[in-house]
Design an enzyme around this catalytic site. Structure first.
Site, short mmCIF file in Angstrom:
data_model
loop_
_atom_site.label_atom_id
_atom_site.label_comp_id
_atom_site.label_asym_id
_atom_site.label_seq_id
_atom_site.Cartn_x
_atom_site.Cartn_y
_atom_site.Cartn_z
N CYS A 134 0.82 -1.22 0.00
CA CYS A 134 0.00 0.00 0.00
C CYS A 134 0.85 1.28 0.00
O CYS A 134 0.34 2.36 -0.26
CB CYS A 134 -0.96 0.00 1.18
SG CYS A 134 -2.13 -1.36 1.10
N HIS A 145 -3.38 7.41 2.51
CA HIS A 145 -3.75 6.10 1.96
C HIS A 145 -5.15 5.77 2.45
O HIS A 145 -5.48 5.95 3.63
CB HIS A 145 -2.73 5.06 2.44
CG HIS A 145 -3.14 3.66 2.11
ND1 HIS A 145 -3.55 3.29 0.85
CD2 HIS A 145 -3.22 2.54 2.88
CE1 HIS A 145 -3.86 2.00 0.87
NE2 HIS A 145 -3.68 1.53 2.08
N ASN A 148 -9.86 0.03 -0.25
CA ASN A 148 -8.40 0.14 -0.22
C ASN A 148 -7.84 -0.43 -1.53
O ASN A 148 -7.87 -1.63 -1.75
CB ASN A 148 -7.87 -0.64 0.99
CG ASN A 148 -6.36 -0.60 1.10
OD1 ASN A 148 -5.67 -0.18 0.17
ND2 ASN A 148 -5.84 -1.06 2.23
N1 COA Z 1 -18.57 -8.65 8.63
C1 COA Z 1 -19.09 -8.94 9.82
N2 COA Z 1 -18.35 -9.27 10.89
C2 COA Z 1 -17.02 -9.28 10.72
C3 COA Z 1 -16.40 -8.99 9.49
C4 COA Z 1 -17.24 -8.67 8.41
N3 COA Z 1 -16.77 -8.37 7.19
N4 COA Z 1 -15.07 -9.09 9.63
C5 COA Z 1 -14.83 -9.41 10.91
N5 COA Z 1 -16.01 -9.53 11.58
C6 COA Z 1 -16.23 -9.89 12.97
C7 COA Z 1 -15.06 -10.64 13.56
O1 COA Z 1 -15.17 -12.01 13.24
C8 COA Z 1 -15.23 -10.36 15.02
O2 COA Z 1 -16.22 -11.22 15.50
P1 COA Z 1 -16.06 -11.87 16.97
O3 COA Z 1 -16.02 -10.71 17.92
O4 COA Z 1 -17.28 -12.72 17.07
O5 COA Z 1 -14.77 -12.64 16.92
C9 COA Z 1 -15.79 -8.95 15.05
O6 COA Z 1 -16.31 -8.70 13.74
C10 COA Z 1 -14.77 -7.88 15.38
O7 COA Z 1 -13.60 -8.12 14.63
P2 COA Z 1 -12.35 -7.20 14.74
O8 COA Z 1 -11.29 -7.71 13.82
O9 COA Z 1 -11.99 -6.97 16.18
O10 COA Z 1 -12.96 -5.83 14.18
P3 COA Z 1 -12.26 -4.42 14.08
O11 COA Z 1 -13.11 -3.42 14.73
O12 COA Z 1 -10.80 -4.48 14.44
O13 COA Z 1 -12.35 -4.14 12.52
C11 COA Z 1 -10.97 -4.20 10.58
C12 COA Z 1 -11.72 -4.99 11.60
C13 COA Z 1 -10.32 -5.15 9.60
C14 COA Z 1 -11.96 -3.31 9.84
C15 COA Z 1 -9.92 -3.33 11.28
O14 COA Z 1 -9.15 -4.12 12.15
C16 COA Z 1 -9.00 -2.65 10.33
O15 COA Z 1 -9.41 -1.79 9.60
N6 COA Z 1 -7.70 -3.01 10.37
C17 COA Z 1 -6.71 -2.40 9.52
C18 COA Z 1 -6.89 -2.95 8.15
C19 COA Z 1 -6.09 -2.21 7.16
O16 COA Z 1 -6.26 -1.04 6.98
N7 COA Z 1 -5.23 -2.93 6.46
C20 COA Z 1 -4.51 -2.42 5.37
C21 COA Z 1 -3.41 -1.57 5.82
S1 COA Z 1 -2.67 -0.93 4.40
#
Ligand code: COA
Length: 328
Positions: free
Chosen positions: A113, A255, A285
């Site tokens: 990214c 980004h 993204n």
């Molecule tokens: N739809 C519904 N539920 C989902 C899901 C989806 N698409 N993806 C994950 N979940 C669930 C998980 O399974 C988890 O369930 P549980 O509590 O029963 O285990 C719950 O939602 C929370 O998951 P979590 O990973 O803690 O959520 P979060 O608030 O951290 O959000 C992201 C997840 C991926 C959106 C967040 O971590 C994020 O944006 N991370 C950075 C990603 C990024 O930018 N990467 C690229 C960098 S260049």
């Protein structure tokens, strides 16, 4: 002193739109979950379109906007981790597609990214030293090809797209004021895609050995925390190395990974909404495509004017992070 000045921008996103509702039809998710956790509402997916085609369309638009002939480009740098060929580079394919003169230098940069800002940084060094006069820099990715489309924790986040800039070595105050690139390879497991490797006949058990998954893997939660921290320090570094003050920034183009990560950067700089460009609600993204795609929209939408100061900041797999400040 020579500076790398941006003469024109271009971008391209595939026609196929995939909404959050569409994704709810293939994995257990909802529009409400995706929108509230990420800010993403829809993304584009390349169908029967290659990375080179997307890159070339963005590059062609940038050349047109710059009023520069392909014959005058002597350097092509493409940031991508999703080339359709292992080699030749996407940059070489762009060279032949756009009719850029044979003999120009062309290479790809792999920084996920952060790929566009890494590519921009490399080109800036050529231009500043006089090693090249005019450069085409492209950020492009098709993460739809890396996805495990049964994994709801990753497949809702990414999209495909490309953006490009044409740069020229010029004297004067306009152009890139500072460019900063960094990495920490110890943390590669936060975010990676192994890709497919072929078996060879000399491996033990070549036919039975299980192959690791080729798909994108991410430790979302941890990546989120590191992204907020790292983008903050990258912004500080960019401001310091450019000799500007936070108030001088006309537009922050971060980004486009997650609205909450962007808001943390915005709050840190105490910027209002008008001074931060976001389009991740429509594109998700797009990895290396993200910043130049947003930049091109901002330019064409009249959000950047003569002498404005624009700050770019990115974070991605590697781990890598990068920033740049441009006087327009
Ligand atoms: N739809 C519904 N539920 C989902 C899901 C989806 N698409 N993806 C994950 N979940 C669930 C998980 O399974 C988890 O369930 P549980 O509590 O029963 O285990 C719950 O939602 C929370 O998951 P979590 O990973 O803690 O959520 P979060 O608030 O951290 O959000 C992201 C997840 C991926 C959106 C967040 O971590 C994020 O944006 N991370 C950075 C990603 C990024 O930018 N990467 C690229 C960098 S260049």
């Amino acid at each position: 002193m020579l500076r790398a000045k941006i003469l024109g921008t271009g971008s391209y996103a595939p026609q196929k739109v995939i909404t959050n509702r569409d994704l709810a039809g293939i994995v257990e998710t909802s529009d409400e979950w995706i929108t509230s956790r990420t800010g993403i509402r829809e993304r584009r997916v390349a169908v029967n379109e290659t990375t080179t085609e997307m890159a070339s369309k963005a590059g062609k638009a940038a050349l047109k906007a710059a009023g520069v002939s392909p014959k005058d480009i002597d350097l092509i740098v493409v940031g991508t981790v999703t080339p359709e060929f292992t080699f030749p580079s996407t940059a070489c394919f762009v060279q032949s597609t756009l009719g850029i003169k044979p003999g120009a230098a062309a290479f790809d940069v792999s920084a996920a990214c952060s790929g566009f800002l890494y590519a921009l940084d490399a080109a800036e060094k050529y231009l500043k030293t006089g090693a090249a006069k005019k450069a085409l820099v492209i950020g492009v990715d098709a993460f739809s090809r890396l996805m495990d489309w049964t994994d709801r924790t990753t497949c809702v986040l990414f999209g495909d797209g490309a953006g490009a800039v044409v740069l020229s070595a010029e004297k004067g105050a306009k152009g890139i004021l500072s460019s900063n690139v960094h990495s920490d390879g110890r943390r590669w497991e936060m975010l990676y895609a192994r890709g497919v490797s072929q078996k060879n006949p000399f491996e033990d058990n070549p036919h039975d050995a299980p192959r690791p998954s080729p798909h994108l893997k991410m430790q979302g939660n941890e990546t989120f925390k590191i992204a907020v921290r790292t983008m903050g320090s990258a912004i500080n570094e960019a401001i310091e190395n450019s000799g500007i003050k936070p108030d001088d920034i006309t537009l922050l183009i971060p980004h486009q990974a997650n609205e909450r990560i962007i808001n943390a950067a915005k709050d840190r700089l105490k910027l209002n909404d008008e001074r931060v460009y976001t389009n991740l609600d429509r594109f998700g993204n797009t990895s290396a495509g993200s910043i130049p795609l947003a930049l091109d929209e901002a330019v064409r939408g009249g959000r950047i004017k003569d002498n404005d100061i624009v700050l770019f900041v990115a974070f991605g797999g590697g781990l890598t992070w990068a920033s740049a400040v441009v006087r327009w």
